[in-house]
Design a protein around this motif. Structure first.
Motif, PDB file in Angstrom:
ATOM      1  N   ASN A 167      -1.246  -1.456 -11.271  1.00  0.00           N
ATOM      2  CA  ASN A 167      -2.736   0.060 -11.545  1.00  0.00           C
ATOM      3  C   ASN A 167      -1.343   1.220 -11.499  1.00  0.00           C
ATOM      4  N   ARG A 168      -0.573   0.866 -10.379  1.00  0.00           N
ATOM      5  CA  ARG A 168       0.407   1.854 -10.798  1.00  0.00           C
ATOM      6  C   ARG A 168       1.497   1.996 -11.002  1.00  0.00           C
ATOM      7  N   LEU A 169       2.226   0.660 -11.687  1.00  0.00           N
ATOM      8  CA  LEU A 169       2.628   0.169 -12.385  1.00  0.00           C
ATOM      9  C   LEU A 169       2.492   1.088 -14.545  1.00  0.00           C
ATOM     10  N   LEU A 170       1.157   1.186 -14.332  1.00  0.00           N
ATOM     11  CA  LEU A 170       0.885   1.470 -15.779  1.00  0.00           C
ATOM     12  C   LEU A 170       0.050   2.505 -15.943  1.00  0.00           C
ATOM     13  N   ASP A 171      -0.589   2.671 -14.433  1.00  0.00           N
ATOM     14  CA  ASP A 171      -1.177   4.171 -14.444  1.00  0.00           C
ATOM     15  C   ASP A 171       0.106   5.584 -15.010  1.00  0.00           C
ATOM     16  N   SER A 172       0.845   5.177 -14.242  1.00  0.00           N
ATOM     17  CA  SER A 172       2.284   6.462 -14.166  1.00  0.00           C
ATOM     18  C   SER A 172       3.437   5.787 -15.594  1.00  0.00           C
ATOM     19  N   GLU A 173       3.290   4.462 -16.078  1.00  0.00           N
ATOM     20  CA  GLU A 173       4.002   4.239 -16.889  1.00  0.00           C
ATOM     21  C   GLU A 173       5.206   4.352 -17.008  1.00  0.00           C
ATOM     22  N   LEU A 174       5.214   3.607 -15.463  1.00  0.00           N
ATOM     23  CA  LEU A 174       6.575   2.873 -15.228  1.00  0.00           C
ATOM     24  C   LEU A 174       7.285   1.425 -15.573  1.00  0.00           C
ATOM     25  N   ASN A 206       0.956  -1.281   0.063  1.00  0.00           N
ATOM     26  CA  ASN A 206      -0.152  -0.120   0.540  1.00  0.00           C
ATOM     27  C   ASN A 206       0.571   1.673   0.293  1.00  0.00           C
ATOM     28  N   TYR A 207       1.980   1.223   0.877  1.00  0.00           N
ATOM     29  CA  TYR A 207       2.869   2.369   0.170  1.00  0.00           C
ATOM     30  C   TYR A 207       3.251   2.615  -0.750  1.00  0.00           C
ATOM     31  N   LEU A 208       4.168   1.636  -1.302  1.00  0.00           N
ATOM     32  CA  LEU A 208       4.396   1.710  -2.371  1.00  0.00           C
ATOM     33  C   LEU A 208       3.520   2.356  -3.522  1.00  0.00           C
ATOM     34  N   THR A 209       2.251   2.248  -3.703  1.00  0.00           N
ATOM     35  CA  THR A 209       1.429   2.237  -4.574  1.00  0.00           C
ATOM     36  C   THR A 209       0.857   3.432  -3.842  1.00  0.00           C
TER      37      THR A 209
END
Length: 801
Positions: A615-622, A563-566
């Motif tokens: 979602n974090r990966l995709l939303d931020s295009e990381l 949860n912290y990471l995201t």
């Protein structure tokens, strides 16, 4: 009156020399008169000929006659307590320049106009609550059906103001807007130090407080059978007295009596008698808010510590016994709000709602001490805490006794992993059960930290002392604490360090950095994956491998880490340092979902954490900084756990550049590989659909039907995402015929499942219609049926936060 009530209130028998018994009877007749008057009974006392002429206005004599009337069973404990408090208030005119006693009920036993104005602020919101309060008041002597409006010239001490605010939140005090102090009281206010040098006029606090009997009536209205006993007491009380009274289901309330030395401060703050009474009544209302089974279970846990260790008192044992805890009240209020009920409705029925006891007891054990802004600490959930291990070991050894109270340690979210570890150790080594309590704690704690267990039989409980600095006053105090030692040495860490670590575990980054360098370094020494490294990723020591190793065995903390990471607290640069590639993603998922072959077995909480991560990966295009093979692997994992995100993944790849130059460059020579990844992802979803299809029968539960429908809905998003980009995929990747074929199979299977689910639901509807006459009754009484149709089995569990 039971003679024990008199001796309980007066430790030193009052001196009745020279008093006339008939005067005591005269006083009692005034207070017990049923004749209605605009003046409340306690006001009539001070206006009566008996007080003015017979006693010549002597307040001390009035107090002595009240005690005599009480000893003769002419007055109740509530009556003498209320009168003695008002007598002392009348003496303290500098602090309490004026007060008025007001009746709650009129000559028809209806609420007076003045009373009606404060009922809402006393927490009485519904007509049912008001009616219940009215009934409880009528069960009290007429003199006790009142409240007092009083003006207080305050010295401005923040703890006094804070006490009134807490009392207000517990419904025993109503605060009114401040008014300017009239000129006649200005000199008194200056003596109290409440006027600033440059201030024109000071202000005055105006509150309403209830008679002792009215407080008890209110507690019974709000907390039903869980209302405890108020025991007024004159003189000094010891912590042993408090513990004994708590065991009897009550709380003492300090009441002044002339010539008897009583307390003159609360929490070290010198204060008048009214403040001391409000302080004790706040404690009283707090213990009323703890349902009786859990109240006594907590006392049992505290007594267990003293019994097993042979040590009666430490700071933490006192804090636990004091029960300055609001956790249950907050939890039940939230539950009531979510269920569209009043908290009093929940308290009326909570004895039947035993399925929630484990969660509520968990909340008590981890609760904060209200005035201390820290955890009580006796049973804080930490492997460093010896008393936590002692309690959980007892729960394992005496499981039947605890479960009779409907407390199941495996259902206590903050403790279940520690408890399961104890059960595992007991299964592997039955002889642990025969050890002394100290040796059992030493063995389990040593096993947890991977230490040598060969000398645990030499373990003993020790009472040690450390210097504690008050967070509120900055004052240093000596504090006693308990720990298990072997040969005079603590296991792994001293309790002093454990107290520091427990404090740190609840800190944010700013609080951690405010600690001394010595405290920070000590924490870093024993906890290599610590708050500083978690929130300050630039520190090279924050190895992802170590971080994963630390949290892998503790799912709640691990999910908290995800949860912290995201969250927004972890910026993209920090995220990249923790998750540089697919290898780390794989590690995270494998910990959350150990059965890689069957993604459907993952818990909903763990799945939510994985979806957040994607979602974090995709939303931020990381993901665009991943190596090309990692992107293919990522596609497979998204397909396994979050198919509805596959469309977003592909769309981002396709939209990275309008002419797809990025993809041609990135996937030159690897197009077949990516096509294969997408095909495999779709195939894995088809396999799961086939499994669902094979399990669907008329016996399938509504819950499983809902879960499968939800999963299929995600599948439809996945299909739509792929179909919407098929033309671009064919341009970039070439032959996508198998993808089209698999998508058709996917669609057909989902449609087949939808038809079958619909057929099963129709069967369920017919069965339900046939058996509707036998449906279960609501856990709430018929009086609440209009506001709630929730049954016992469909209640959402209590959530502490």
């Amino acid at each position: 009156m039971d003679s024990r009530s008199f001796t309980d209130m007066f430790r030193d028998p009052p001196d009745f020399t020279g008093l006339e018994p008939e005067h005591a009877k005269e006083l009692a007749d005034i207070l017990n008169s049923t004749r209605y008057s605009m003046h409340a009974c306690y006001e009539r006392i001070f206006l009566s000929e008996f007080f003015i002429t017979t006693l010549k206005g002597d307040l001390d004599q009035l107090a002595r006659y009240a005690a005599l009337a009480f000893s003769q069973a002419e007055l109740t404990q509530d009556q003498i307590a209320s009168l003695l408090l008002l007598i002392d208030i009348r003496k303290e005119k500098k602090t309490f320049p004026k007060f008025t006693v007001i009746n709650f009920l009129d000559d028809r036993n209806e609420f007076t106009e003045e009373a009606s104005k404060i009922l809402w602020k006393l927490g009485l919101r519904t007509q049912r609550e008001k009616d219940k309060f009215q009934i409880e008041l009528l069960d009290k002597p007429s003199s006790e059906r009142c409240f007092v409006n009083i003006s207080i010239i305050d010295d401005g001490h923040e703890r006094k103001t804070g006490l009134l605010s807490v009392a207000k939140s517990l419904n025993i005090v109503v605060k009114h807007p401040a008014e300017m102090i009239s000129i006649e009281y200005k000199d008194q206010a200056e003596e109290c130090g409440s006027i600033e040098e440059q201030a024109a006029q000071p202000t005055i606090q105006n509150i309403s407080f209830l008679s002792m009997g009215a407080v008890h009536a209110l507690a019974k209205t709000l907390y039903a059978e869980h209302a405890k006993i108020i025991s007024p007491a004159c003189g000094m009380l010891s912590i042993n007295d408090v513990r004994k009274k708590m065991r009897e289901g009550g709380r003492y309330c300090a009441i002044p009596y002339p010539g008897v030395k009583g307390p003159d401060a609360f929490h070290g703050i010198p204060a008048a008698s009214l403040y001391l009474a409000i302080h004790d009544l706040a404690h009283y209302m707090l213990i009323c808010s703890i349902p009786n089974p859990l109240f006594y279970a907590l006392l049992d846990a505290i007594d267990l510590v003293s019994e097993k260790t042979g040590i009666i008192w430490t700071k933490e044992i006192w804090d636990g016994t004091d029960m300055e805890i609001k956790e249950n009240l907050r939890t039940i209020k939230k539950y009531a709000k979510d269920s569209k009920l009043r908290p009093s409705d929940v308290y009326s029925e909570i004895s039947k709602m035993t399925e929630h006891y484990s969660a509520l007891f968990d909340g008590l054990l981890i609760a904060q001490a209200l005035s201390k802004q820290r955890a009580i600490g006796l049973f804080s959930p930490s492997a460093h805490n010896d008393m936590m291990w002692l309690l959980l070991i007892d729960m394992a050894l005496n499981r039947d006794a605890w479960t009779k109270t409907h407390i199941f340690p495996e259902s206590m979210v903050d403790y279940k992993y520690f408890y399961s570890f104890i059960e595992k150790q007991f299964k592997e080594n039955e002889s642990i059960k025969t050890l002394s309590a100290a040796a059992q704690v030493a063995y389990i704690k040593s096993a947890w930290f991977g230490l040598d267990c060969s000398k645990v039989q030499e373990a003993s409980f020790k009472k040690r002392r450390t210097i504690f600095k008050s967070k509120t006053t900055g004052e240093e105090k000596a504090v006693n604490y308990l720990q298990v030692e072997i040969n005079e040495k603590p296991i792994y860490l001293s309790k002093k360090d454990c107290m520091l670590f427990l404090k740190i575990e609840n800190m944010d980054m700013a609080e951690f950095l405010s600690l001394s360098e010595e405290e920070q370094n000590k924490y870093l020494q024993y906890e290599p994956l610590n708050i500083k490294q978690l929130f300050n990723i630039e520190n090279d020591a924050a190895s992802v491998e170590l971080l994963l190793d630390k949290y892998a065995s503790n799912k709640p903390k691990f999910i908290a880490f995800i949860n912290y990471l995201t969250s927004e607290h972890c910026d993209n640069d920090s995220f990249k340092k923790i998750i540089p590639g697919m290898e780390e993603i794989d590690r995270l998922i494998d910990i959350l979902a150990p059965d890689r072959q069957d993604p459907s077995t993952i818990s909903s909480i763990a799945k939510d954490a994985i979806i957040k991560l994607f979602n974090r990966l995709l939303d931020s295009e990381l993901m665009m900084h991943f190596a090309n093979p990692d992107l293919g692997s990522l596609a497979m994992r998204i397909g396994d756990y979050a198919p509805r995100l596959m469309g977003l993944f592909i769309s981002q790849i396709l939209q990275k550049n309008a002419n797809q130059e990025y993809l041609f460059t990135a996937y030159l020579g690897q197009k077949n590989f990516l096509v294969g990844c997408i095909e495999e992802s779709i195939l894995s979803q088809i396999k799961q659909l086939k499994v669902f299809l094979s399990t669907l029968t008329n016996e399938s539960s509504d819950e499983s039907l809902s879960d499968i429908s939800s999963w299929c809905e995600g599948g439809r998003h996945f299909i739509n995402s792929i179909n919407g980009n098929l033309n671009q995929l064919e341009i970039i990747l070439g032959d996508c015929s198998k993808i089209k074929e698999f998508l058709k199979t996917f669609t057909d299977t989902i449609n087949e499942i939808a038809v079958k689910i619909n057929d099963i639901k129709q069967v369920h509807s017919k069965i339900a219609a046939h058996t509707s006459v036998n449906t279960g009754s609501s856990i709430f009484s018929s009086a609440h049926a209009a506001t709630s149709t929730t049954t016992t089995t469909s209640i959402e569990p209590f959530k502490r936060r």
